[in-house]
Scaffold this active site. Structure first.
Site, PDB file in Angstrom:
ATOM      1  N   HIS A  23     -35.901  68.287  -8.199  1.00 16.14           N
ATOM      2  CA  HIS A  23     -37.120  67.487  -8.425  1.00 16.14           C
ATOM      3  C   HIS A  23     -37.706  67.873  -9.786  1.00 16.14           C
ATOM      4  CE1 HIS A  23     -37.920  66.603  -3.857  1.00 16.14           C
ATOM      5  NE2 HIS A  23     -37.015  65.798  -4.378  1.00 16.14           N
ATOM      6  N   HIS A  79     -30.113  56.196   0.882  1.00 23.07           N
ATOM      7  CA  HIS A  79     -31.384  56.691   0.324  1.00 23.07           C
ATOM      8  C   HIS A  79     -31.309  56.448  -1.180  1.00 23.07           C
ATOM      9  CE1 HIS A  79     -34.649  59.332  -0.622  1.00 23.07           C
ATOM     10  NE2 HIS A  79     -33.994  60.468  -0.682  1.00 23.07           N
ATOM     11  N   GLU A  81     -32.998  57.992  -3.656  1.00 24.00           N
ATOM     12  CA  GLU A  81     -33.306  59.063  -4.615  1.00 24.00           C
ATOM     13  C   GLU A  81     -32.066  59.356  -5.457  1.00 24.00           C
ATOM     14  OE1 GLU A  81     -35.320  62.456  -2.956  1.00 24.00           O
ATOM     15  OE2 GLU A  81     -36.087  63.019  -4.934  1.00 24.00           O
ATOM     16  N   ASP A  83     -30.487  61.751  -6.709  1.00 25.16           N
ATOM     17  CA  ASP A  83     -29.431  62.744  -6.462  1.00 25.16           C
ATOM     18  C   ASP A  83     -28.312  62.146  -5.613  1.00 25.16           C
ATOM     19  OD1 ASP A  83     -31.547  62.735  -4.592  1.00 25.16           O
ATOM     20  OD2 ASP A  83     -30.969  64.658  -3.762  1.00 25.16           O
ATOM     21  N   HIS A 147     -36.850  61.326   3.930  1.00 24.24           N
ATOM     22  CA  HIS A 147     -38.209  61.621   3.538  1.00 24.24           C
ATOM     23  C   HIS A 147     -38.791  60.579   2.605  1.00 24.24           C
ATOM     24  CE1 HIS A 147     -37.257  63.450  -0.589  1.00 24.24           C
ATOM     25  NE2 HIS A 147     -36.111  63.030  -0.117  1.00 24.24           N
ATOM     26  N   ASP A 166     -30.715  63.220   3.882  1.00 21.98           N
ATOM     27  CA  ASP A 166     -31.354  64.498   3.536  1.00 21.98           C
ATOM     28  C   ASP A 166     -31.666  65.341   4.778  1.00 21.98           C
ATOM     29  OD1 ASP A 166     -31.415  64.362   0.746  1.00 21.98           O
ATOM     30  OD2 ASP A 166     -33.237  63.163   0.741  1.00 21.98           O
ATOM     31  N   TYR A 194     -35.841  74.538   3.173  1.00 24.86           N
ATOM     32  CA  TYR A 194     -35.720  73.114   2.849  1.00 24.86           C
ATOM     33  C   TYR A 194     -36.660  72.303   3.750  1.00 24.86           C
ATOM     34  CZ  TYR A 194     -33.036  68.674   2.356  1.00 24.86           C
ATOM     35  OH  TYR A 194     -32.632  67.383   2.135  1.00 24.86           O
ATOM     36  N   HIS A 227     -26.919  67.296   1.692  1.00 25.24           N
ATOM     37  CA  HIS A 227     -26.958  68.545   0.917  1.00 25.24           C
ATOM     38  C   HIS A 227     -26.469  69.682   1.802  1.00 25.24           C
ATOM     39  CE1 HIS A 227     -29.352  66.793  -2.324  1.00 25.24           C
ATOM     40  NE2 HIS A 227     -30.221  66.345  -1.451  1.00 25.24           N
TER      41      HIS A 227
HETATM   42 FE1  FEO Z   1     -34.226  62.687  -1.126  1.00 32.35          FE
HETATM   43 FE2  FEO Z   1     -31.499  64.513  -1.614  1.00 32.35          FE
HETATM   44  O1  FEO Z   1     -32.691  63.188  -1.999  1.00 32.35           O
END
Ligand code: FEO
Length: 460
Positions: A23, A79, A81, A83, A147, A166, A194, A227
């Site tokens: 982030h 998702h 995001e 990453d 999230h 995630d 996490y 992850h």
């Molecule tokens: Fe919410 Fe691993 O991205």
């Protein structure tokens, strides 16, 4: 190189050994991480997610070495995001016609980040299925606010793999790939760290989704998050851990946090820690200087503590900005209720620090005890002896005045457009008119779209 998981499913992600921050610079990574992406090769060839843009070359070239990209039938983007979607633009350059399965909110987040290219989006809803041949199908589950509003999960029948996005992940580079092969202390510390920092603001939604997934009676054999390690041995252990962390993560721990200028407040912090250990030998006590330890590490300790003592010297009629920033961060995690806090600090001539810090901690949701140490100049023995009082207050039943006023923060807006107005409340769902936002129960959800309270944003 692919890593075989089960049947015709392979891991094709990126193992990020060198990652230090996440982030931007906001979140500290201690043991690397991974962006997990998956390849399913049944009658149809399906990709599940991509990796962060800096690794797009490795991702695309790796895929090309394993399969013919022209034979991919669809990608599931769970998702938006970056990453996980960062390599989508590069992939879509190779295959502009590739169907993308995602939530309606993901269409917005993907187009918002990567532009409108007329990609072939197929919007999914919970319970939708995609037949991928050989008697197998993908079942989709929307996971709003776990999230991001666009989050979802995917269940592969036959192999019984839940691609959980995630949720249930860790920022932990696991070369062994599987949770049962990883170092267990690091694995569980990183999984909970996490959760504490990334998932806990959405705890009510976690509880709801865990119940929903359990009710589906899916025969989950593997949980493959986006992850860290993949859970294949007793995979529901991480689901149970999430349920526990969402319900009550507190352990027999107390955390002492402080900022200091000339070590006076630091001496108070150490004295408080000594007294806590003396009076409660079995309680784990840890001490952190907010300027020396990443905020996410300290927040993790606070998350699993039953109480916290926090101190700052008075400066400019307030507290050190690092201490203020830390209380702001704790407030954003939204899961500090039920924990006691005590304040302490040194001052030279005006001494407003304790009052300011008390308000900040109460505003973050802590039950701030009345006992405090307010020390003029450097601590003398009489000041240090007051540490016993703080320890007693944090270890006993003392709590703040029950009738302490709740500061109303006005109206709050749901992403769907619904606005919570304290004057009206939500009487149809048990929230009487006149209820300030802060008193609305944590498990209350938007009466229109059922997003949790944590999804709302404050109206100015
Ligand atoms: Fe919410 Fe691993 O991205």
């Amino acid at each position: 190189m692919r890593k075989h998981i089960k049947g015709n499913v392979s891991w094709v992600g990126y193992l990020d050994w060198d990652l230090q921050k996440f982030h931007g610079d906001d979140f500290t990574i201690h043991h690397g991480s991974s962006q997990n992406a998956y390849l399913i090769e049944e009658e149809k060839t399906i990709l599940v997610d991509t990796v962060w843009a800096p690794h797009q070359f490795e991702y695309i070239e790796n895929l090309k070495s394993e399969i013919d990209l022209n034979k991919v039938d669809a990608i599931i983007v769970q998702h938006g995001e970056c990453d996980h979607s960062g390599t989508l633009p590069a992939l879509m350059k190779e295959r502009p016609d590739l169907p993308i399965y995602c939530t309606a909110n993901a269409v917005k987040s993907l187009e918002g980040q990567w532009g409108k290219h007329g990609w072939d989006f197929h919007v999914i809803h919970t319970g939708d299925e995609l037949d991928i041949g050989n008697g197998k199908k993908l079942i989709f589950v929307e996971m709003p606010m776990l999230h991001w509003p666009d989050s979802m999960a995917t269940f592969l029948t036959g192999d019984n793999i839940l691609f959980s996005m995630d949720a249930f992940g860790q920022h932990y580079a696991v070369g062994e790939l599987y949770a049962d092969l990883a170092d267990q202390d690091t694995l569980w510390n990183e999984a909970e760290r996490y959760y504490a920092n990334i998932v806990s603001p959405f705890a009510p939604m976690v509880t709801k989704k865990v119940k929903e997934i359990t009710a589906l009676n899916l025969p989950i054999e593997i949980i493959a998050p986006s992850h860290g390690a993949i859970w294949r041995k007793d995979p529901l252990q991480i689901v149970k851990a999430y349920a526990k962390w969402a319900e009550d993560p507190r352990e027999d721990r107390i955390t002492v946090v402080y900022g200091t200028m000339w070590h006076g407040t630091e001496k108070l912090a150490h004295a408080i820690a000594d007294q806590l250990s003396l009076k409660a030998p079995h309680t784990i006590v840890k001490v952190y200087n907010v300027d020396h330890t990443p905020k996410d590490d300290i927040a993790y300790e606070v998350f699993r503590s039953k109480a916290v003592a926090i101190g700052s010297p008075t400066i400019l009629n307030g507290v050190l900005d690092s201490v203020a920033a830390f209380t702001y961060y704790l407030k954003s995690l939204k899961l500090m209720k039920g924990r006691k806090a005590a304040v302490f600090g040194c001052y030279g001539w005006s001494g407003e620090g304790n009052k300011v810090l008390r308000e900040m901690m109460a505003n973050a949701g802590f039950d701030v005890v009345d006992t405090e140490i307010k020390c003029s100049w450097n601590p003398e023995n009489a000041d240090l002896e007051q540490a016993a009082g703080i320890a007693d207050a944090l270890l006993s039943g003392e709590s703040a005045s029950a009738d302490a006023p709740v500061e109303s923060s006005g109206k709050w807006k749901c992403p769907c457009g619904y606005i919570y107005d304290p004057a009206k409340g939500d009487p149809d769902h048990g929230v009487p008119a006149g209820t300030p936002w802060e008193k609305v129960p944590d498990d209350w959800t938007c009466p229109v779209c059922h997003l949790p309270k944590n999804a709302f944003t404050k109206l100015d």
